[in-house]
Design a protein around this motif. Structure first.
Motif, short mmCIF file in Angstrom:
data_model
loop_
_atom_site.label_atom_id
_atom_site.label_comp_id
_atom_site.label_asym_id
_atom_site.label_seq_id
_atom_site.Cartn_x
_atom_site.Cartn_y
_atom_site.Cartn_z
N UNK A 239 51.89 33.88 46.73
CA UNK A 239 51.88 35.63 46.70
C UNK A 239 51.14 35.43 45.06
N UNK A 240 50.97 34.64 44.02
CA UNK A 240 50.47 34.42 42.74
C UNK A 240 49.44 34.25 43.42
N UNK A 241 48.56 33.95 44.31
CA UNK A 241 47.17 33.67 44.83
C UNK A 241 46.72 35.30 45.03
N UNK A 242 47.50 35.66 45.77
CA UNK A 242 47.38 37.52 46.35
C UNK A 242 47.54 38.44 45.36
N UNK A 243 48.15 38.59 44.93
CA UNK A 243 47.85 39.14 43.02
C UNK A 243 46.30 39.11 43.17
N UNK A 244 46.88 37.66 42.07
CA UNK A 244 45.31 36.64 41.53
C UNK A 244 44.32 37.84 42.70
N UNK A 245 43.98 37.92 43.52
CA UNK A 245 42.17 37.82 44.48
C UNK A 245 42.52 39.38 44.21
N UNK A 246 43.90 40.09 44.39
CA UNK A 246 43.47 41.57 44.61
C UNK A 246 44.15 42.37 43.35
N UNK A 247 44.08 41.10 41.82
CA UNK A 247 44.31 42.58 41.06
C UNK A 247 43.65 43.59 40.20
N UNK A 248 41.88 43.59 40.74
CA UNK A 248 41.14 44.63 40.11
C UNK A 248 41.44 45.26 41.07
N UNK A 249 41.67 45.18 42.14
CA UNK A 249 41.72 46.42 43.15
C UNK A 249 43.28 46.85 42.73
#
Length: 265
Positions: A239-249
């Motif tokens: 879940x942390x990786x999800x937010x890190x990957x998609x933070x810009x969007x």
């Protein structure tokens, strides 16, 4: 990842609603709130507010910002709830989407029935992914040892999902503990899944003393403390990786919403 697009849409959809927020100025019947021109009519017709200068664009913007930020936090909470529930559904392999939620019926003081719902559920007997099932069972046993040697529940876990927990409202806490009592009576361990790391330790202690699990959004590898570690270790999803990957969007959606709430228009 292939699931990212779906999860981002689920998380952001409710947040977009805050862009439309307008203050109601105590008039609950005005569902869409007051526009700037309607505000000027309302406050302009009030002699006292007009005399002291509260019928201004700045006052409207202040109300819009204050109520709007409450709306943003509320909608982020809804996004967190929907996101975690979707992850649970996908990772467990449930046949029925209803298995990812849990509700119960109770009576009000007036004797009327009402249904109360919690935001997520891990029903051990219905988890089709064998690895996830074993991870959930192991986690429940380990966590119950931390709750003063509480016996593991027979059915699994139910979640109350929050974006953060800054309030010390005793009424809210009492309602949470009531839900927890009913959950245990029905064979589930209640767990509060807090996406933010911001929660008062007094609240954590009170909930744990009432046999509630607490997982918060801290950077920690312990699945008994961190929601992100729990998702990774127990549910097999980063879940942390999800937010890190998609933070810009995500920021491209959230920042304009917040900016719009700081304007009188």
């Amino acid at each position: 990842m292939s699931s990212d697009k779906k999860y981002v849409a689920i998380f952001l959809e409710p947040i977009e609603k805050s862009r439309l927020y307008k203050p109601k100025f105590g008039n609950a019947s005005k569902a869409d709130g007051y526009t700037l021109s309607q505000f000027h009519e309302l406050y302009g017709a009030d002699p006292f507010y007009s005399w002291i200068g509260l019928n201004s664009d700045l006052m409207y913007a202040t109300h819009k910002a204050a109520g709007g930020m409450t709306s943003v936090y509320r909608q982020i909470g809804i996004g967190c709830e929907r996101l975690l529930r979707e992850i649970i559904f996908d990772k467990t392999g449930y046949k029925d989407r209803e298995l990812a939620t849990w509700s119960y019926t109770t009576k009000t003081k007036a004797g009327k029935k009402k249904t109360l719902s919690l935001d997520g559920r891990l029903e051990v007997s219905e988890i089709r992914n064998k690895q996830i099932k074993q991870s959930v069972e192991n986690w429940v046993i380990a966590y119950c040892k931390n709750l003063n040697e509480v016996s593991p529940p027979k059915n699994g876990i139910v979640f109350e999902v929050r974006q953060g927990y800054k309030s010390k409202d005793s009424k809210r806490q009492n309602a949470d503990i009531d839900n927890a009592t009913v959950a245990w009576a029905n064979g589930y361990m209640p767990v509060f899944a807090i996406f933010s790391s911001q929660i008062d330790f007094d609240i954590v202690l009170r909930y744990q003393n009432n046999r509630c699990g607490i997982l918060t959004g801290i950077n920690n590898d312990d699945p008994n403390l961190s929601l992100f570690a729990f998702c990774k270790v127990v549910l097999g999803y980063n879940l942390a990786g999800f937010f890190e990957r998609n933070s810009i969007e995500i920021k491209k959606c959230v920042e304009p919403v917040v900016s719009s709430l700081l304007s009188a228009e």
